[in-house]
Design a protein around this motif. Structure first.
Motif, short mmCIF file in Angstrom:
data_model
loop_
_atom_site.label_atom_id
_atom_site.label_comp_id
_atom_site.label_asym_id
_atom_site.label_seq_id
_atom_site.Cartn_x
_atom_site.Cartn_y
_atom_site.Cartn_z
N GLU A 122 -5.56 1.97 -6.80
CA GLU A 122 -5.74 2.81 -7.98
C GLU A 122 -4.53 2.71 -8.91
O GLU A 122 -4.67 2.61 -10.13
N ARG A 175 -5.25 4.20 -2.47
CA ARG A 175 -4.44 4.84 -3.51
C ARG A 175 -3.58 3.82 -4.25
O ARG A 175 -3.34 3.93 -5.46
N TRP A 216 -7.77 16.75 -2.88
CA TRP A 216 -8.63 15.63 -3.27
C TRP A 216 -10.05 15.86 -2.78
O TRP A 216 -11.02 15.62 -3.51
N GLU A 246 4.30 3.32 -3.82
CA GLU A 246 4.18 3.28 -5.28
C GLU A 246 5.53 3.06 -5.94
O GLU A 246 5.65 2.29 -6.89
N ILE A 303 2.38 7.10 0.55
CA ILE A 303 1.85 6.48 -0.66
C ILE A 303 2.91 6.50 -1.75
O ILE A 303 3.09 5.53 -2.48
#
Length: 371
Positions: free
Chosen positions: A245, A242, A93, A299, A295
């Protein structure tokens, strides 16, 4: 435009922001860079009041400022940049953000694997055109690295230590000589790197011993070691960034209760501590327990709650996602997670209550299902 892509590259995703930064950037820029080093740092780490900008620039990469500054300085020299660290530390990233800010193109990427060949970093041929017209520059297929050389921009090489020594040796020549010879051609048979060309490579520290870098290649790179995020506040910011997003991308309206984020952070901290004190690999989870995996757990829980639940994130769903994501070996990982639930989560749920009891119940049910 970014809404038409499953995952837009950074230069597309933040195009408006990059345009604005470029319009107000009056500082010196190396080579043909689109932004000055100072503006690149602001783009990546976010703006502060002392920067004197008329708008706020959000932070996109969470890590020590010195890592970003050293990376930028390296790319302003004639040396390559090697970002090295454990999986999930944000190396790729950071490389993407640097490329987007410097040249507005982060997509010239070679993925290092055991099957990567010298052609992947130099050139190959369009066979049908060679048969019809012979070998020429028109029938040549330049690699992403050669394209970066010709255009004077950044080329990226992911997982450098997973490529073989032959590929690494070819990279030494490119970094040293800054040109690629094409012996098959009589004329126009050298591609010279234009000013601004450089390479950002990444390597996982856990891959040491797979294809170690030669001392000659190491000399062509400046190393920037990206440590695992251990500060809870920083890690919470990364996970929250994140997750927001993801919610925007899927147009999901779902709150992530701060208490559940705390439970997730604490669980990973507990499991990392247990892994650090383990005496054998059998007593460690196969997972690297990285921020990226954290993450992924969140998610998974959010998407499950949205599609199969009542659009409310609950501790039970979070625990089920954690077990499902981290239990990669059976029975070893299941035994480790079961020990964690009984030895750590159960006493904590009795002492603190809150959402810990529901988290404990969800974890037990998930283990029972997988056992």
């Amino acid at each position: 435009m970014s809404d038409d892509m499953l995952r837009a590259p950074a230069e597309v995703k933040f195009a408006e922001e990059l345009d604005w930064l470029e319009s107000v950037d009056d500082r010196p820029k190396p080579f043909s860079w689109r932004l000055s080093p100072r503006m690149i740092r602001i783009f990546i780490l976010g703006s502060e009041p002392a920067d004197g900008l008329d708008r706020e620039i959000p932070q996109k990469w969470f890590g020590d400022r010195s890592f970003v500054e050293r990376s930028i300085v390296t790319l302003a020299s004639d040396r390559g940049l090697l970002l090295i660290g454990d999986p999930g530390t944000g190396k790729s990233w950071l490389a993407e953000l640097l490329s987007a800010a410097i040249c507005r193109n982060s997509t010239l990427v070679v993925q290092g694997t055991a099957g990567t060949t010298e052609d992947h970093i130099k050139y190959s041929w369009n066979v049908s055109m060679v048969i019809a017209k012979g070998q020429s520059r028109e029938s040549m297929i330049p690699s992403p690295i050669m394209t970066a050389m010709e255009n004077g921009v950044i080329g990226r090489f992911e997982e450098l230590t997973r490529s073989t020594s032959d590929v690494q040796d070819a990279l030494i020549s490119i970094l040293s000589e800054k040109y690629v010879s094409i012996p098959e051609l009589d004329d126009d048979n050298i591609v010279f790197a234009q000013p601004g060309f450089s390479i950002i490579a990444t390597a996982n520290s856990r891959d040491r011993g797979v294809n170690d870098l030669s001392s000659a290649l190491k000399r062509r790179f400046n190393f920037v070691r990206i440590p695992v995020v251990t500060n809870k506040k920083s890690e919470a910011e990364i996970v929250r960034f994140r997750t927001e997003e993801l919610l925007r991308r899927h147009h999901i309206e779902l709150d992530v209760p701060p208490t559940l984020l705390d439970i997730l952070l604490q669980s990973f901290a507990d499991l990392r501590s247990a892994a650090a004190s383990a005496t054998s690999d059998d007593d460690k989870l196969e997972s690297a327990l990285s921020t990226a995996e954290q993450i992924g757990v969140l998610e998974d829980a959010i998407l499950h709650s949205n599609f199969f639940g009542d659009r409310t994130l609950r501790a039970q769903t979070l625990a089920s996602s954690l077990v499902g994501s981290l239990a990669r070996r059976s029975p070893e990982d299941l035994a480790i997670l079961n020990k964690y639930l009984h030895g750590v989560v159960e006493p904590r749920s009795k002492k603190h209550g809150g959402e810990w009891p529901e988290f404990l119940e969800g974890g037990r049910e998930a283990i029972a299902t997988l056992s």
